[in-house]
Design an enzyme around this catalytic site. Structure first.
Site, PDB file in Angstrom:
ATOM      1  N   CYS A   2       0.721   0.446  -7.773  1.00 42.73           N
ATOM      2  CA  CYS A   2       0.875   1.882  -7.521  1.00 42.73           C
ATOM      3  C   CYS A   2       0.516   2.573  -8.820  1.00 42.73           C
ATOM      4  O   CYS A   2       1.303   2.582  -9.766  1.00 42.73           O
ATOM      5  CB  CYS A   2       2.303   2.221  -7.092  1.00 42.73           C
ATOM      6  SG  CYS A   2       2.594   3.995  -6.899  1.00 42.73           S
ATOM      7  N   GLU A 113      -4.123   4.752  -2.805  1.00 41.88           N
ATOM      8  CA  GLU A 113      -4.622   3.409  -3.046  1.00 41.88           C
ATOM      9  C   GLU A 113      -6.102   3.389  -2.717  1.00 41.88           C
ATOM     10  O   GLU A 113      -6.574   4.205  -1.907  1.00 41.88           O
ATOM     11  CB  GLU A 113      -3.852   2.393  -2.190  1.00 41.88           C
ATOM     12  CG  GLU A 113      -4.025   0.953  -2.632  1.00 41.88           C
ATOM     13  CD  GLU A 113      -3.703   0.748  -4.095  1.00 41.88           C
ATOM     14  OE1 GLU A 113      -4.667   0.767  -4.907  1.00 41.88           O
ATOM     15  OE2 GLU A 113      -2.519   0.582  -4.436  1.00 41.88           O
TER      16      GLU A 113
END
Length: 251
Positions: A2, A113
């Site tokens: 992340c 992402e």
């Protein structure tokens, strides 16, 4: 992994949902961001007792994203510790103690992402990627499971208000079956029923919570602008009308 997320909902709007009793002034004044990057200030929810008191209060504080262990000589290494793998928390000295006594929720609205795509037929060796905006499917807040730590600047005086640095890291885990087509890892987004136990400093072993399923998430392909930290604003989470991903992941 992340490495970029968004946090734009005002803390006061989340106060009731998370049963927040206090909001630090610097956290209240932090502007919204649709492109939070490593070492940026972020809002965390913690439960701590005031000095000289046994009464535990849930509050929102500011922390720098990228955990700096208390024994570090300087905070520069924090940029490499934005994530903590759930599988090895107790094996890493930097994370083991915070996991027992300094767990937090990193307030977010969702994260980004990048999905790696097939190489183009032109022969280029540059792997194309499709950015995705991933956010809760059923709630307003993405409550990232996190840890926080205190680091004291040895060069600062006792009266220096900045002598203490509070830093944080986001716990990640192997991607769920629905998220795996995008990336093999994902942040641990705590379900609402686990918030109280996760934050409670009296719970010394929260290992069982790491086995919980993530709060439900949904995906949306977005444009390349999020790839630059110079870009910010609500347009970053708008759907890409012409995604380069030939088969966009829809969850």
């Amino acid at each position: 992994m992340c490495g970029r997320f968004a946090s734009f909902t005002q803390t006061q709007d989340l106060a009731d949902e998370l049963a927040i009793a206090e909001i630090a002034e610097d956290a209240r004044l932090l502007p919204p961001s649709w492109n939070v990057a490593p070492t940026d200030p972020v809002r965390i929810v913690v439960e701590r007792a005031a000095k000289g008191s046994d009464e535990v209060t849930r509050s929102v504080r500011l922390a720098r994203w990228g955990l700096v262990p208390s024994w570090s000589k300087d905070p520069s290494g924090g940029a490499r510790m934005i994530n903590a793998r759930s599988e090895s928390l107790l094996d890493k000295p930097a994370f083991a103690k915070p996991f027992k006594v300094r767990r937090c929720i990193v307030l977010a609205d969702g994260y980004y992402e990048w999905r790696k795509l097939a190489l183009p037929a032109t022969g280029s060796k540059k792997v194309p990627k499709q950015p995705y905006w991933i956010h809760p499917a059923e709630a307003d807040v993405a409550a990232f499971a996190g840890l926080y730590e205190f680091w004291r600047n040895p060069a600062a005086s006792e009266t220096d208000p900045d002598r203490w640095l509070v830093s944080t890291t986001v716990i990640t885990r192997p991607a769920s079956e629905s998220m795996a087509p995008i990336h093999d890892r994902m942040p641990f987004v705590l379900p609402a029923g686990a918030w109280d136990e996760w934050l409670d400093p009296a719970v010394g072993d929260a290992s069982k919570l790491l086995k919980l399923d993530n709060a439900p998430l949904t995906t949306l392909p977005v444009g390349d602008a999020v790839g630059s930290v110079q870009n910010d604003g609500p347009s970053l989470i708008e759907e890409d009308p012409e995604p380069r991903d030939p088969e966009p992941v829809r969850v």
